[in-house]
Design an enzyme around this catalytic site. Structure first.
Site, PDB file in Angstrom:
ATOM      1  N   GLU A 217      28.765   6.851  32.146  1.00 28.79           N
ATOM      2  CA  GLU A 217      29.499   5.598  31.979  1.00 28.79           C
ATOM      3  C   GLU A 217      30.242   5.645  30.640  1.00 28.79           C
ATOM      4  O   GLU A 217      29.654   5.947  29.605  1.00 28.79           O
ATOM      5  CB  GLU A 217      28.520   4.420  31.994  1.00 28.79           C
ATOM      6  CG  GLU A 217      29.236   3.088  31.857  1.00 28.79           C
ATOM      7  CD  GLU A 217      28.316   1.894  32.068  1.00 28.79           C
ATOM      8  OE1 GLU A 217      27.264   1.827  31.404  1.00 28.79           O
ATOM      9  OE2 GLU A 217      28.675   1.019  32.888  1.00 28.79           O
TER      10      GLU A 217
ATOM     11  N   CYS B 249      30.688  -3.517  33.924  1.00 34.10           N
ATOM     12  CA  CYS B 249      29.746  -2.579  34.571  1.00 34.10           C
ATOM     13  C   CYS B 249      30.234  -2.258  35.969  1.00 34.10           C
ATOM     14  O   CYS B 249      29.823  -1.265  36.550  1.00 34.10           O
ATOM     15  CB  CYS B 249      28.302  -3.048  34.540  1.00 34.10           C
ATOM     16  SG  CYS B 249      28.072  -4.775  34.666  1.00 34.10           S
TER      17      CYS B 249
ATOM     18  N   GLU C  16      20.018  -5.317  34.704  1.00 33.30           N
ATOM     19  CA  GLU C  16      21.342  -5.081  35.300  1.00 33.30           C
ATOM     20  C   GLU C  16      22.032  -4.080  34.386  1.00 33.30           C
ATOM     21  O   GLU C  16      22.466  -4.447  33.291  1.00 33.30           O
ATOM     22  CB  GLU C  16      22.081  -6.428  35.314  1.00 33.30           C
ATOM     23  CG  GLU C  16      23.121  -6.532  36.342  1.00 33.30           C
ATOM     24  CD  GLU C  16      22.571  -6.149  37.684  1.00 33.30           C
ATOM     25  OE1 GLU C  16      22.952  -5.055  38.139  1.00 33.30           O
ATOM     26  OE2 GLU C  16      21.741  -6.894  38.245  1.00 33.30           O
TER      27      GLU C  16
ATOM     28  N   VAL D 153      19.014   1.129  26.973  1.00 34.80           N
ATOM     29  CA  VAL D 153      18.300  -0.034  26.436  1.00 34.80           C
ATOM     30  C   VAL D 153      17.410  -0.648  27.522  1.00 34.80           C
ATOM     31  O   VAL D 153      16.270  -1.041  27.264  1.00 34.80           O
ATOM     32  CB  VAL D 153      19.287  -1.079  25.857  1.00 34.80           C
ATOM     33  CG1 VAL D 153      18.559  -2.342  25.422  1.00 34.80           C
ATOM     34  CG2 VAL D 153      20.067  -0.491  24.683  1.00 34.80           C
ATOM     35  N   GLY D 154      17.925  -0.675  28.744  1.00 32.50           N
ATOM     36  CA  GLY D 154      17.149  -1.232  29.862  1.00 32.50           C
ATOM     37  C   GLY D 154      15.823  -0.513  30.043  1.00 32.50           C
ATOM     38  O   GLY D 154      14.780  -1.148  30.259  1.00 32.50           O
TER      39      GLY D 154
ATOM     40  N   LYS E 122      19.208 -14.811  23.718  1.00 35.67           N
ATOM     41  CA  LYS E 122      19.763 -13.929  22.689  1.00 35.67           C
ATOM     42  C   LYS E 122      21.082 -13.332  23.210  1.00 35.67           C
ATOM     43  O   LYS E 122      21.102 -12.394  23.989  1.00 35.67           O
ATOM     44  CB  LYS E 122      18.798 -12.783  22.355  1.00 35.67           C
ATOM     45  CG  LYS E 122      19.364 -11.851  21.272  1.00 35.67           C
ATOM     46  CD  LYS E 122      19.176 -10.406  21.677  1.00 35.67           C
ATOM     47  CE  LYS E 122      20.061  -9.393  21.032  1.00 35.67           C
ATOM     48  NZ  LYS E 122      21.476  -9.617  20.859  1.00 35.67           N
TER      49      LYS E 122
ATOM     50  N   GLY F  66      22.910  -4.807  30.317  1.00 36.33           N
ATOM     51  CA  GLY F  66      23.400  -3.920  29.261  1.00 36.33           C
ATOM     52  C   GLY F  66      23.280  -2.473  29.701  1.00 36.33           C
ATOM     53  O   GLY F  66      23.338  -2.177  30.899  1.00 36.33           O
ATOM     54  N   SER F  67      23.079  -1.592  28.732  1.00 39.96           N
ATOM     55  CA  SER F  67      23.090  -0.166  29.070  1.00 39.96           C
ATOM     56  C   SER F  67      21.771   0.273  29.701  1.00 39.96           C
ATOM     57  O   SER F  67      20.720  -0.353  29.507  1.00 39.96           O
ATOM     58  CB  SER F  67      23.343   0.652  27.810  1.00 39.96           C
ATOM     59  OG  SER F  67      22.189   0.650  27.006  1.00 39.96           O
TER      60      SER F  67
END
Ligand code: UN1
Length: 495
Positions: free
Chosen positions: A385, A284, A250, A232-233, A175, A228-229
């Site tokens: 961030e 990142c 990550e 969300v992680g 995805k 990703g962020s």
């Protein structure tokens, strides 16, 4: 010309079952539609997982060196198509052509590394404590890997995940970020052309709710790799724990570059410009904090501000452009919000701070390179961030204070120190809390054959790249072969 693209499920190119679509637009020129893609949902994910599951039985028995050979061909095709892929990537996500070429090259490097890993995949052989008995560990594929990737490295990051997954014998449901579906579609096309069996690799376009969540919660998906962020992680980690999936995360960063009073200032200047404003700060690994020793602070700030003001913004396809647009309107708004936060916290805005809309740039999501000085460690612009071209500068009086300020972060991905004192360099390698430390180099510049990842809220302890990622995509099986012809009881008969 805008094209219509499809999912790849069960060996076929298909629309979303619902028939829904979404548009992919050029962030440098929002009027330009790059393509139309399926806006998929749970039933599409279910079909993709079913395909991957069915394909696993055969793929796991394909010799790993043969799987590696396919990836070598993938690398060859990517190299042939590098320029075309880079141009399309710039069109769909904005970073300048040199950088999108680098992104494709990182994928090629990862392909050739993964290809040879098919001839390693080492296990161990170890002596047994009993006579006439043989002990070893072997590495086996796990099953179906759900791969969820971001838009800032639309080729490199999918390759970091999908190549090791495949060479280790897993099947894939991919995805990609909905901001960069075109690079993903091209990538899948290349994998299939090179010989990946069609049902082994499934591509499902769409958003986090439609595709991401059904993938993460699907009981037949064995592992999830996500970049990703941090927000969300964390939610992926929670949802995936219901089915005890293996998860590699990550996540965010708030990377800092330290410049000591004995550092080479010209070199440190080039480093911070590239680290902070390359990819418009949307890495990142981007340098979002600069920690300056007080003895060189004012001199360095003078050099930095005038150099930052000379950076040329523009469409990444134009050779003179150095800084491209932000990915979309939301990200431009976020950057603007952080500029306001910085001002209201009392930091000093020394350059930039505005949306940039000169000439053709009015059609895209450009933002001026922005620098705040007099930032203190507790300010939000020193901690959160931003993912944009905003650099926060902090002043320190010593090496010890520099490291303390650098480590005062919820994240720990990349880091950098400029010093000509070799002892300081080695101390920094030891003291900085980060997965990656550069000595006399900027915070960006990972290489495909080295482990990549971070500590604290940057991840959950896994690494991508290099040799370490292959552990994530294999299960260890411990094997004992007793050739004594009798029952031997470990721990009992030998003591
Ligand atoms: C990322 O920022 O998401 O070291 C990946 C670098 C790149 C990879 C960055 N090679 O900046």
């Amino acid at each position: 010309m805008s094209m219509k693209y499809q999912n790849h499920i069960h060996g076929e190119w298909v629309d979303a079952l619902s028939g829904e679509t979404f548009e992919n637009r050029n962030p440098a020129n929002w009027n330009e539609v790059v393509g139309t893609f399926p806006d998929s949902a749970k039933p599409d994910v279910e079909a993709a997982v079913k395909s991957a599951r069915e394909a696993f039985d055969k793929w796991r028995l394909t010799p790993a060196p043969a799987r590696g050979d396919i990836l070598r061909r993938v690398g060859d095709i990517m190299a042939e198509r590098k320029e075309e892929i880079a141009k399309n990537m710039t069109r769909e996500m904005g970073k300048v052509l040199d950088e999108t070429r680098g992104d494709v090259q990182e994928g090629i490097d990862t392909a050739y590394y993964a290809a040879t890993e098919g001839r390693r995949m080492f296990g161990h052989t170890v002596p047994s404590e009993l006579p006439n008995k043989f002990n070893m560990s072997i590495r086996l594929p796990i099953g179906v890997a759900g791969i969820i990737t971001p838009w800032n490295f639309p080729m490199a990051i999918p390759t970091w995940k999908i190549f090791p997954a495949l060479v280790c014998g897993n099947c894939v449901v991919f995805k990609p970020a909905s901001d960069t579906p075109l690079t993903a579609a091209t990538f899948v096309e290349i994998l299939l052309e090179a010989g990946v069996p069609p049902k082994v690799l499934n591509l499902v376009h769409g958003g986090g709710n439609g595709v991401g969540i059904p993938l993460v919660t699907h009981p037949d998906v064995n592992l999830i790799s996500f970049t990703g962020s941090t927000g969300v992680g964390k939610s992926i980690s929670k949802s995936a724990s219901e089915t005890l999936k293996r998860v590699s995360l990550e996540l965010g960063g708030k990377n800092a570059q330290i410049v000591m009073d004995d550092g080479d200032l010209d070199l440190a200047l080039e480093g911070v410009l590239w680290g902070a404003f390359g990819t418009t700060g949307q890495r990142c690994t981007a340098t979002s904090r600069l920690i300056l020793h007080e003895k060189i602070h004012d001199q360095f700030m003078g050099m930095l501000v005038s150099a930052a003001q000379k950076l040329k913004l523009g469409d990444g396809l134009k050779p003179e452009s150095q800084v491209g647009p932000l990915i979309n309107e939301d990200q431009q708004k976020t950057v603007q919000e952080y500029v306001e936060i910085g001002k209201s916290e009392g930091a000093k805005l020394v350059t930039g701070g505005n949306v940039y809309s000169e000439g053709d740039c009015a059609k895209g999501w450009f933002h001026e390179p922005t620098i705040f000085s007099e930032v203190t460690p507790e300010m939000r612009i020193a901690k959160e961030e931003i993912f944009g071209p905003v650099l926060s500068v902090l002043r320190v009086g010593s090496y010890e204070e520099a490291v303390k300020v650098l480590n005062n972060s919820p994240y720990g991905l990349s880091s950098s120190i400029y010093t000509n004192d070799v002892n300081r360099g080695f101390q920094a390698m030891r003291d900085i809390e980060a997965g990656i430390t550069y000595i006399n180099g900027p915070t960006i510049g990972a290489e495909a054959h080295m482990p990549f990842g971070g500590v604290k809220e940057t991840g959950n302890g896994h690494r991508e790249g290099g040799w370490e990622v292959y552990e994530f995509y294999t299960e260890t099986k411990t094997v004992f072969v007793d050739y004594s012809g009798k029952l031997q009881r470990a721990q009992i008969d030998n003591y």
